[in-house]
Design a protein around this motif. Sequence first.
Motif, short mmCIF file in Angstrom:
data_model
loop_
_atom_site.label_atom_id
_atom_site.label_comp_id
_atom_site.label_asym_id
_atom_site.label_seq_id
_atom_site.Cartn_x
_atom_site.Cartn_y
_atom_site.Cartn_z
N MET B 61 0.50 -0.68 -0.03
CA MET B 61 0.18 -0.20 -0.30
C MET B 61 0.41 1.18 -0.14
O MET B 61 1.61 1.26 -0.55
CB MET B 61 -0.57 0.03 1.13
N ILE B 67 0.01 -5.22 3.12
CA ILE B 67 -0.76 -6.49 3.95
C ILE B 67 -1.05 -8.00 3.18
O ILE B 67 -2.29 -7.98 2.39
CB ILE B 67 -2.60 -5.13 3.99
N ILE B 116 -11.12 -9.11 5.29
CA ILE B 116 -10.37 -7.90 4.76
C ILE B 116 -10.83 -7.73 6.19
O ILE B 116 -9.92 -5.97 6.61
CB ILE B 116 -11.24 -7.29 3.62
N GLN B 117 -11.90 -7.15 6.72
CA GLN B 117 -12.42 -6.29 7.59
C GLN B 117 -11.48 -6.39 9.24
O GLN B 117 -10.67 -5.07 9.94
CB GLN B 117 -13.57 -6.78 8.58
N ALA B 120 -9.06 -4.13 7.65
CA ALA B 120 -9.14 -2.77 6.92
C ALA B 120 -8.93 -2.02 8.89
O ALA B 120 -8.51 -0.97 8.96
CB ALA B 120 -10.43 -2.78 6.75
N SER B 123 -5.14 -1.15 9.11
CA SER B 123 -4.61 -0.14 8.24
C SER B 123 -5.55 1.37 8.84
O SER B 123 -4.82 2.45 8.93
CB SER B 123 -5.56 -0.74 7.05
N LYS B 124 -6.67 1.02 9.12
CA LYS B 124 -7.11 2.10 10.06
C LYS B 124 -5.93 2.66 10.89
O LYS B 124 -6.05 3.86 11.31
CB LYS B 124 -8.45 2.40 10.09
N ARG B 127 -3.62 4.41 10.30
CA ARG B 127 -2.41 5.87 9.21
C ARG B 127 -2.34 6.55 9.76
O ARG B 127 -1.93 7.93 9.25
CB ARG B 127 -4.76 6.21 8.89
#
Lengths: 565, 150
Positions: B61, B67, B116-117, B120, B123-124, B127
Motif C-alpha cells: 500500500m 497487507i 478483509i475487515q 481494514a 490499516s485504519k 493511518r
Amino acid sequence: MRKFFITFFMTLGWTGISAWASSSPQENDMGHLMTRLVLQLAVVVISARFFGFIVNRYLKQPRVLGELAAGMIIGPYALGSISLPLLNQPMFPRLEAVLPVTPELYGLAVVASIVLLFMAGLETDLPTFLKFSAIGSLIGLGGVVLSFVLGDLISVLLLPGVDSFMSSTALFMGTLSTATSVGITARILSEKRKLASPEGVTIMAGAVLDDVLGIVILAVVVGITKIQSSGTGVEWGKIGIIALKAFGFWLFFTVMGILFAKKLSKGLKWLKSNDAIAGVSLGLALFLAGLAEMAGLAMIIGAYVVGLSLSQTDMANELRERLHGVYEFLVPVFFCVMGMLVNFATLKSILLFGLAFTACAVFAKIFGCGLPAFLSGFNLRGAFRIGAGMLPRGEVTLIIAGVGLASGAIGQDMFGVAIMALLIASVITPPILIRSFEGSSGIRSKKLIKEDDKGCQIKLEFPSIHIAGFIRSHILDAFHSEEFFVHRLNLDSQIYHIRKDDVFITLIQDKNIIRLNTAFENKQLASLIVAEEILELKELLEGVSKLQSPDNICEELVTGLFKEE
Amino acid sequence: MKKTIKKALSCDNIILNLKSETKQGVIEEMISHLKSCGLLRDKEGALKAVLEREKKMSTGMENGIAIPHGKTDTVDSLIAAVAISRQGVDFECIDGKPARIFIMTISPLSQTGPHIQFLAEVSKLLRNPGARREILNAIKVENVLKVLKR
C-alpha cells in the motif's frame, strides 16, 4: 376465473363444515375445539385476504380496512351468527362472555398483536429520533397530551355514566385517542419522495415518542383499571405506584435492551442460522410480553421493548425479513378478529359520540403536533403537514381497544367508536397529506436543516449494466462472507443496506454505476472489499480469454437444437 | 472487531526484525514464523494462497505498509502476523516506496468471518503517522502489540 373461485370456496366451505359436523359434537372435546378453531381460522384468513385485496385494488384504500371489514361481515354480530345447515350452529357463534369470539381465536389475535408490536419496535428509527429528538419529542408530547386530555374529556362530557376524568372508560378513551400509526404516512411520504424532508423526518421522530408515550400511558391506565375493578376507588398513591411501575418496567427493559443489544445480538449469532435467530428473537418478545402481563402491564409493552432493543443491532433488517411470513399470516387475522368484535347494534346509539370523538382526535393531533412544530421553526404549512402526518391510527389503537374490551374497562359500544375513529382517520389522511405536501417549503427557520454527518462515497462506473450487476453481486457476497447482514430495501430498486455492529454501508446500483456510501471511518473496509472483487473479475475475464475457442463451445452447445427428429 | 485484533495478535506472532530482503522472502519468513508458533498446519498451502493473491495485484500500500493475505482451508480460523523490516523491502507498493510494516492474514476459504475487515481495521490504526512511528521505533514486541491493541 371468478366462477372457479366461487366454486372452489363453496366446495372448501362445504367439505370443512361437513367434516366438523360429522366430528364429535362434545363442546369440551379437544378434537372438536381444534376442528372449530382451524375452520374458523380458515374462514378468517381467506376472508381477510379477499377483502383486503378488494379494498386495496378497487377502492385504493389500505388493506387493513378490508381486513377489518371482513371481520365485521363474517363476525358473530353479522353473517357469522347465522346457523349453517350441516353444522346446526353458526360458524362464529356469539358467546355470552366479555368477548364474543372463542378464547382460542382471540388467543391467536393476541399472539398476532405481539408479533405486530415486536415488528413495530424493530422498525423504530432511533438514530433519526435522536437526531431530531428535541423537535420530535415536543411534537410527540404535544400530540399525545392533547389527544389524551380531549379524548378523556369528551367522554366525560358526552357519555352517560362517565362522570369523572379518572373513570376507567374515560381513561381508555383518552388512551385510544393518543396512538398514532405512521405506517400509512411513511408509505405516502416515501412514494412522494418526502420522507427525508424536514417534515418527514420530524414526523418519524415524533412517532417514536408517540409510540413510547402511548404504550406507557396504556400500562398506567391498565393498572388503574385493575385497581378500580377490584372495588377500590381512585387512590392517587396506588396510581402513582402503578405509573412508576409501568414507566420503570418500560425504562428498565428499554435501557437494558439498548445497552445489551449488541451482546444479545452476538449471543444470538452463535446460533449460526438466521432462521434460528429470528425464532429465538420472537420467543424473547413473547417472553417479555408475558413478563409485562405478569407485572400488571399490557403484553404489547414487552414485545415492543424487545423489538426496540433489537432495532439498533445489525440483524434488525434480517429479522424483519425472516419474520415477514409470520407477520403476513398473523396480522390480517388480528385485524379480522378485531373487526369481529364490532357490535353493530350498539353503534347506532353512539354514532354521534363516535363522530365527536373522531373530530376531537383529529383536532388534537393536528393542533397538538402542529403547534410545537410551528414554535420550533416550521411555518403554518409545515406545521399542518406534521399534524396531518400524525393522524393515521391503526394496530395500536385496536390493540388498546382490545385490551380495554377484554378487561371490561370499555364496552362493545366504545370498541365500535375506536374502530370508527380508525376507519375515518385512515380514509381521510391520505388525501389530506398528499394535498398538504404540494406547494412550497414548510420551514420558517433555516436552523432546522441540519447538515448530514460527513460521509464518503465510492463511485465505480462499469462498461455495461451486466458487468455492474455481476460486480454488485460479488461485492454483496464478499460482505456476506465477512459476516455482514445484507438487506435489499425493495425489489424495485438495487439499493442494499450492509450492516455489521457499528458499520453501516449503503450500496446502490444505478444502471452501470455502483455507489457505496458510508461513514469516513469505514472507507478502508469498503475500498478493500471492492478492490478484491474487481481483482476477482479481472482473473475471471483473463480465464475467459484463455478459453481456446469460445465460439466453438457455443456452436457445439446450440448445434442440433432445431434438428428434425 | 477490536476483539478479533486482540484475539488474533499476540507477542508470538510479531516479528520485530525481518531478515528477508525480497517480497517472496518476507512472505515465506512470516509464514514460517506462524508455522513455528504452532498456528499453521500446512505451510505450503498458506504460502500458495498468499502468493496467488499477490499475483493478482501487489498488496503493497502506501506509507511503508503491506497487507499480504490469502484464503485457504488449511486453516480453521483467522490467523495473523505482524512484521517489521528495519531496512525496508521492495513490495511493489502503490507509492513506489519500500514497505516496512507487514500485516498478514490467512483465513479459511469455506467459512464466513472477518478477513478483509481485520486488514481494514489494522490499516485504519496505521493511518496515524504517530502509530507507525511507534511501531517502527519499537524495541520490544510488547510495544508493537500495545499500539495495535489500542
